[in-house]
Scaffold this motif. Structure first.
Motif, PDB file in Angstrom:
ATOM      1  N   PHE A  88      99.162  33.958  35.152  1.00 29.43           N
ATOM      2  CA  PHE A  88      97.823  34.295  35.625  1.00 29.43           C
ATOM      3  C   PHE A  88      97.108  35.014  34.477  1.00 29.43           C
ATOM      4  O   PHE A  88      97.526  36.109  34.072  1.00 29.43           O
ATOM      5  N   VAL A  89      96.048  34.411  33.958  1.00 25.40           N
ATOM      6  CA  VAL A  89      95.352  34.979  32.805  1.00 25.40           C
ATOM      7  C   VAL A  89      93.851  34.821  32.999  1.00 25.40           C
ATOM      8  O   VAL A  89      93.374  33.807  33.519  1.00 25.40           O
ATOM      9  N   GLY A  90      93.103  35.830  32.575  1.00 25.46           N
ATOM     10  CA  GLY A  90      91.649  35.765  32.680  1.00 25.46           C
ATOM     11  C   GLY A  90      91.041  34.875  31.605  1.00 25.46           C
ATOM     12  O   GLY A  90      91.645  34.627  30.557  1.00 25.46           O
ATOM     13  N   ASP A  91      89.829  34.406  31.872  1.00 28.75           N
ATOM     14  CA  ASP A  91      89.163  33.525  30.916  1.00 28.75           C
ATOM     15  C   ASP A  91      88.908  34.212  29.580  1.00 28.75           C
ATOM     16  O   ASP A  91      88.944  33.578  28.517  1.00 28.75           O
ATOM     17  N   GLY A  92      88.668  35.520  29.603  1.00 29.79           N
ATOM     18  CA  GLY A  92      88.465  36.258  28.355  1.00 29.79           C
ATOM     19  C   GLY A  92      89.748  36.425  27.574  1.00 29.79           C
ATOM     20  O   GLY A  92      89.804  36.163  26.365  1.00 29.79           O
ATOM     21  N   SER A  93      90.798  36.839  28.242  1.00 26.34           N
ATOM     22  CA  SER A  93      92.091  37.030  27.581  1.00 26.34           C
ATOM     23  C   SER A  93      92.606  35.728  26.993  1.00 26.34           C
ATOM     24  O   SER A  93      93.199  35.711  25.910  1.00 26.34           O
ATOM     25  N   LEU A  94      92.396  34.638  27.696  1.00 25.14           N
ATOM     26  CA  LEU A  94      92.873  33.336  27.240  1.00 25.14           C
ATOM     27  C   LEU A  94      92.339  33.006  25.850  1.00 25.14           C
ATOM     28  O   LEU A  94      93.044  32.429  25.016  1.00 25.14           O
ATOM     29  N   GLN A  95      91.094  33.411  25.574  1.00 22.58           N
ATOM     30  CA  GLN A  95      90.472  33.017  24.315  1.00 22.58           C
ATOM     31  C   GLN A  95      91.114  33.674  23.101  1.00 22.58           C
ATOM     32  O   GLN A  95      90.987  33.176  21.979  1.00 22.58           O
ATOM     33  N   LEU A  96      91.843  34.772  23.303  1.00 17.43           N
ATOM     34  CA  LEU A  96      92.471  35.439  22.167  1.00 17.43           C
ATOM     35  C   LEU A  96      93.686  34.685  21.637  1.00 17.43           C
ATOM     36  O   LEU A  96      93.982  34.740  20.448  1.00 17.43           O
ATOM     37  N   TYR A 122     102.970  26.705  35.024  1.00 16.29           N
ATOM     38  CA  TYR A 122     101.676  26.684  35.728  1.00 16.29           C
ATOM     39  C   TYR A 122     100.751  27.709  35.058  1.00 16.29           C
ATOM     40  O   TYR A 122     101.122  28.881  34.924  1.00 16.29           O
ATOM     41  N   LEU A 123      99.576  27.278  34.655  1.00 12.65           N
ATOM     42  CA  LEU A 123      98.601  28.150  34.011  1.00 12.65           C
ATOM     43  C   LEU A 123      97.408  28.341  34.946  1.00 12.65           C
ATOM     44  O   LEU A 123      96.591  27.433  35.116  1.00 12.65           O
ATOM     45  N   PHE A 124      97.321  29.493  35.584  1.00 10.56           N
ATOM     46  CA  PHE A 124      96.178  29.822  36.434  1.00 10.56           C
ATOM     47  C   PHE A 124      95.184  30.633  35.594  1.00 10.56           C
ATOM     48  O   PHE A 124      95.468  31.770  35.208  1.00 10.56           O
ATOM     49  N   VAL A 125      94.037  30.031  35.297  1.00 10.57           N
ATOM     50  CA  VAL A 125      92.991  30.703  34.517  1.00 10.57           C
ATOM     51  C   VAL A 125      91.969  31.262  35.483  1.00 10.57           C
ATOM     52  O   VAL A 125      91.280  30.510  36.187  1.00 10.57           O
ATOM     53  N   LEU A 126      91.880  32.580  35.538  1.00 10.05           N
ATOM     54  CA  LEU A 126      90.943  33.233  36.452  1.00 10.05           C
ATOM     55  C   LEU A 126      89.595  33.372  35.739  1.00 10.05           C
ATOM     56  O   LEU A 126      89.432  34.218  34.854  1.00 10.05           O
ATOM     57  N   ASN A 127      88.677  32.530  36.104  1.00  7.90           N
ATOM     58  CA  ASN A 127      87.385  32.478  35.433  1.00  7.90           C
ATOM     59  C   ASN A 127      86.382  33.344  36.192  1.00  7.90           C
ATOM     60  O   ASN A 127      85.833  32.941  37.210  1.00  7.90           O
ATOM     61  N   ASN A 128      86.188  34.568  35.662  1.00  9.76           N
ATOM     62  CA  ASN A 128      85.171  35.443  36.250  1.00  9.76           C
ATOM     63  C   ASN A 128      84.112  35.814  35.208  1.00  9.76           C
ATOM     64  O   ASN A 128      83.530  36.892  35.263  1.00  9.76           O
ATOM     65  N   ASP A 129      83.921  34.896  34.252  1.00 11.47           N
ATOM     66  CA  ASP A 129      82.785  34.968  33.329  1.00 11.47           C
ATOM     67  C   ASP A 129      82.830  36.212  32.442  1.00 11.47           C
ATOM     68  O   ASP A 129      81.867  36.972  32.372  1.00 11.47           O
ATOM     69  N   GLY A 130      83.963  36.404  31.776  1.00 13.61           N
ATOM     70  CA  GLY A 130      84.017  37.492  30.800  1.00 13.61           C
ATOM     71  C   GLY A 130      85.057  38.541  31.100  1.00 13.61           C
ATOM     72  O   GLY A 130      85.990  38.323  31.870  1.00 13.61           O
ATOM     73  N   TYR A 131      84.898  39.701  30.475  1.00 14.76           N
ATOM     74  CA  TYR A 131      85.886  40.789  30.572  1.00 14.76           C
ATOM     75  C   TYR A 131      85.576  41.680  31.769  1.00 14.76           C
ATOM     76  O   TYR A 131      84.935  42.729  31.644  1.00 14.76           O
ATOM     77  N   THR A 132      86.066  41.272  32.935  1.00 13.31           N
ATOM     78  CA  THR A 132      85.747  42.020  34.159  1.00 13.31           C
ATOM     79  C   THR A 132      86.348  43.422  34.138  1.00 13.31           C
ATOM     80  O   THR A 132      85.700  44.387  34.556  1.00 13.31           O
ATOM     81  N   LYS A 156     105.357  18.756  35.706  1.00 14.93           N
ATOM     82  CA  LYS A 156     104.331  18.532  34.688  1.00 14.93           C
ATOM     83  C   LYS A 156     103.649  19.858  34.377  1.00 14.93           C
ATOM     84  O   LYS A 156     103.661  20.794  35.193  1.00 14.93           O
ATOM     85  N   LEU A 157     103.078  19.949  33.205  1.00 16.38           N
ATOM     86  CA  LEU A 157     102.324  21.135  32.812  1.00 16.38           C
ATOM     87  C   LEU A 157     101.003  21.138  33.576  1.00 16.38           C
ATOM     88  O   LEU A 157     100.272  20.153  33.558  1.00 16.38           O
ATOM     89  N   ARG A 158     100.712  22.250  34.238  1.00 18.92           N
ATOM     90  CA  ARG A 158      99.513  22.308  35.088  1.00 18.92           C
ATOM     91  C   ARG A 158      98.612  23.474  34.697  1.00 18.92           C
ATOM     92  O   ARG A 158      99.088  24.576  34.418  1.00 18.92           O
ATOM     93  N   MET A 159      97.316  23.207  34.712  1.00 16.82           N
ATOM     94  CA  MET A 159      96.320  24.263  34.564  1.00 16.82           C
ATOM     95  C   MET A 159      95.385  24.224  35.763  1.00 16.82           C
ATOM     96  O   MET A 159      94.841  23.169  36.103  1.00 16.82           O
ATOM     97  N   VAL A 160      95.215  25.391  36.390  1.00 14.75           N
ATOM     98  CA  VAL A 160      94.303  25.531  37.524  1.00 14.75           C
ATOM     99  C   VAL A 160      93.253  26.573  37.148  1.00 14.75           C
ATOM    100  O   VAL A 160      93.592  27.734  36.892  1.00 14.75           O
ATOM    101  N   GLU A 161      92.007  26.162  37.080  1.00 17.25           N
ATOM    102  CA  GLU A 161      90.929  27.105  36.812  1.00 17.25           C
ATOM    103  C   GLU A 161      90.418  27.631  38.151  1.00 17.25           C
ATOM    104  O   GLU A 161      89.952  26.853  38.999  1.00 17.25           O
ATOM    105  N   VAL A 162      90.536  28.936  38.335  1.00 20.49           N
ATOM    106  CA  VAL A 162      90.159  29.584  39.593  1.00 20.49           C
ATOM    107  C   VAL A 162      88.818  30.278  39.376  1.00 20.49           C
ATOM    108  O   VAL A 162      88.727  31.254  38.620  1.00 20.49           O
ATOM    109  N   MET A 163      87.788  29.792  40.015  1.00 16.03           N
ATOM    110  CA  MET A 163      86.438  30.323  39.829  1.00 16.03           C
ATOM    111  C   MET A 163      86.233  31.526  40.761  1.00 16.03           C
ATOM    112  O   MET A 163      86.393  31.415  41.973  1.00 16.03           O
TER     113      MET A 163
END
Length: 566
Positions: A442-450, A467-477, A534-541
């Motif tokens: 579980f990783v945030g969209d900001g942290s992922l970019q590093l 499983y890669l869950f990307v928590l997309n909350n539009d920046g460094y919450t 399989k390798l999975r990515m789930v973007e959680v908005m």
């Protein structure tokens, strides 16, 4: 085979301890060393995207297997890795950092080589690593080299800290006796002083015999220093309620009937807070009392009867017993602890925090509260759950882990982006142990970019258990909550995250984007999705300022602490 090269000797020693993946990057001062990896059966070179990520990956691997090896090149490579090595030091993670350094002849002539500072000092980077290493070795003599390597591996494993080994390029091809490999490295702990330990045990038993409302509190070092079994046996023998800290999560089987929840000081669930703080005896195992691990130091015990078991000392109230290590001390205590329990002690029910997501129409937008409550139902025995610093590390506290789960979260060091690399290391360790064991990030969209490049390593090694869950909350919450809610420095450039797996040339993969309660429920009820094939990515908005309640509270405390004048 009467002789082996020193390089092969190093990797054979690691192989004997089931370290079968080596992390790092090639550089001209370590290339001859890397050749030797392929001479050891079943050993592989991960080949990471950069040295920082490699250090993070080695950290994640070690948290599953108790030891890892990172290989970098002199100067530029080793310095790039030091943030990750510092985190391993802070959080008690066993790590051997092997640095390929210029030849002894080059050092003696003080040549103006590339990757140096241009001043002829070839030990400066070694000195930089001293303060974040349990021990170091800068090898210069082939005759003592095997024993130095053995010493360093032993210290990394036993003390669960990073160790630095500088290995000159001209030594790795020199031969040493192969017979040295026949004697295993001694990994036993130095015995506790019998008299000091006896005093500890008798005093602890006396406190237990007088306690009417005792508890056990488990923290990170119980796992790091291999005391999970002793903790479980202590709970079984005494029937005392057992709690963990955020860093200690997964140090106790959360399915155990005496598990009461996660204690985070003032940020705890009210029932957990009341149960812990009303205790008349606290048996603390492996404490690492950092700010985010304690609700900004808001522990509020009503008793002074506190026993702290640590990896290298024990503390009872105000008395400290140096060298009384917790593993041996707990094993000794277990022999007679059952008889020491107060006869009037009644094992009352532990707090029962319900983890049932509030019903909501399928079209309801997802929130952190719903996600972290619901995800417990999807976890299964043996999962490795990796949670990034930020909303994930705080949210996971609200979940319940099944049996044999391993949690990875860098609560103390808190380096943003750590978990992407750590996930790689954990996934490769899991593949070695059981290819069907799931690794869930579980990783945030900001942290992922590093550290996003390290997803490429997952793709390269086909870590289809991930499983890669990307928590997309539009920046460094987490930063917005502490300070600068609308400040542009907490913004990030939005990415098309679901294009990352094809970008990195993944073979078997699946990508999904979810934003509603109904979509999450459907996903967690899908048996095919739950199968790690399989390798999975789930973007959680998620909404920009939505966060777990305990993080909102922690952020307010952190902001006040940062602004304090004294």
């Amino acid at each position: 085979m009467s002789e082996v090269t020193l390089g092969r000797y190093l990797f054979e020693r690691l192989h004997q301890l089931e370290v079968n993946t080596i992390f790092g990057l090639p550089g001209d001062f370590n290339l001859s060393l890397l050749d030797k990896i392929y001479e050891v059966e079943n050993m592989k070179w991960a080949g990471n995207a950069n040295e920082l990520n490699a250090a993070y990956a080695a950290d994640g691997y070690s948290r599953i297997k108790r030891l890892a090896c990172l290989v970098t090149t002199f100067g530029v490579g080793e310095l790039s890795a030091l943030n990750g090595v510092g985190g391993a030091y802070a959080e008690h993670v066993g790590l051997l950092h092997v640095v390929g350094v210029p030849s002894i002849a080059s050092q003696a002539k003080q040549l103006l080589l590339h990757h140096t500072l241009g001043n002829g000092d070839f030990t400066v980077f070694h000195r930089m690593s001293n303060n974040i290493s349990q021990t170091t070795a800068f090898i210069s003599d082939i005759h003592s080299a095997p024993s130095e390597i053995d010493r360093c591996i032993r210290d990394a494993y036993v003390y669960q800290r990073p160790v630095y080994v500088g290995l000159p390029a001209n030594l790795v091809d020199l031969k040493v006796p192969a017979s040295l490999l026949d004697t295993p490295i001694d990994l036993t702990l130095k015995p506790n002083d019998p008299e000091a330990q006896d005093e500890v045990i008798e005093t602890v038993k006396q406190l237990i015999s007088q306690a009417a409302n005792p508890i056990i509190l488990v923290d990170a070092c119980a796992s790091r220093h291999d005391c999970k079994l002793e903790v479980e046996q202590l709970v079984d023998a005494t029937q005392f309620p057992v709690f963990t800290t955020p860093m200690g999560k997964s140090g106790v089987n959360e399915a155990h009937p005496r598990f009461g929840g996660v204690y985070v000081g003032t940020l705890s669930h009210p029932e957990v807070k009341a149960a812990v703080e009303s205790a008349d005896l606290v048996l603390s195992v492996g404490a690492l009392l950092s700010d985010f691990n304690t609700g900004s130091f808001s522990y509020s015990y009503k008793t002074k009867n506190i026993v702290e078991f640590h990896s290298d000392y024990t503390k009872i109230r105000q008395a400290t017993f140096p060298g009384v290590q917790m593993k041996e001390a707990l094993q000794s205590l277990l022999k007679t602890v059952k008889q020491a329990v107060n006869p009037s002690y009644v094992a009352l029910p532990v707090p029962s925090v319900k983890l049932i997501a509030s019903p909501a129409p399928p079209a309801t937008p997802l929130t952190q509260e719903y996600l972290w409550t619901k995800v417990s139902s999807w976890f299964r025995d043996g999962d490795i759950i990796v949670t990034e610093t930020g909303t994930s590390a705080f949210g996971i506290v609200q979940s319940r882990f099944p049996s044999n789960t391993v949690g990875i979260s860098q609560v103390l060091w808190g380096s943003i982006g750590f978990t992407v690399g750590a996930c790689v290391g954990a996934a490769m360790a899991a593949q070695e142990l059981d290819p069907n064991r799931r690794v869930i990030l579980f990783v945030g969209d900001g942290s992922l970019q590093l550290t996003v490049q390290e997803i490429s390593t997952l793709c390269k090694w086909e870590c289809n258990n991930t499983y890669l869950f990307v928590l997309n909350n539009d920046g460094y919450t987490i930063e917005r909550l502490i300070h600068g809610e609308t400040a542009s420095y907490n913004d990030i450039q939005p990415w098309n995250n679901l294009q990352l797996l094809p970008l990195f040339n993944a073979k078997e993969y699946e990508t999904l984007r979810i934003s509603t309660v109904g979509e999450l429920n459907k996903l967690f009820n899908d048996k095919a999705f739950a199968t790690p094939d399989k390798l999975r990515m789930v973007e959680v908005m998620l909404p920009r300022m939505d966060a777990p309640a305990n993080l909102v509270a922690q952020a307010k405390i952190s902001e006040a602490t940062n602004a304090a004048q004294d």
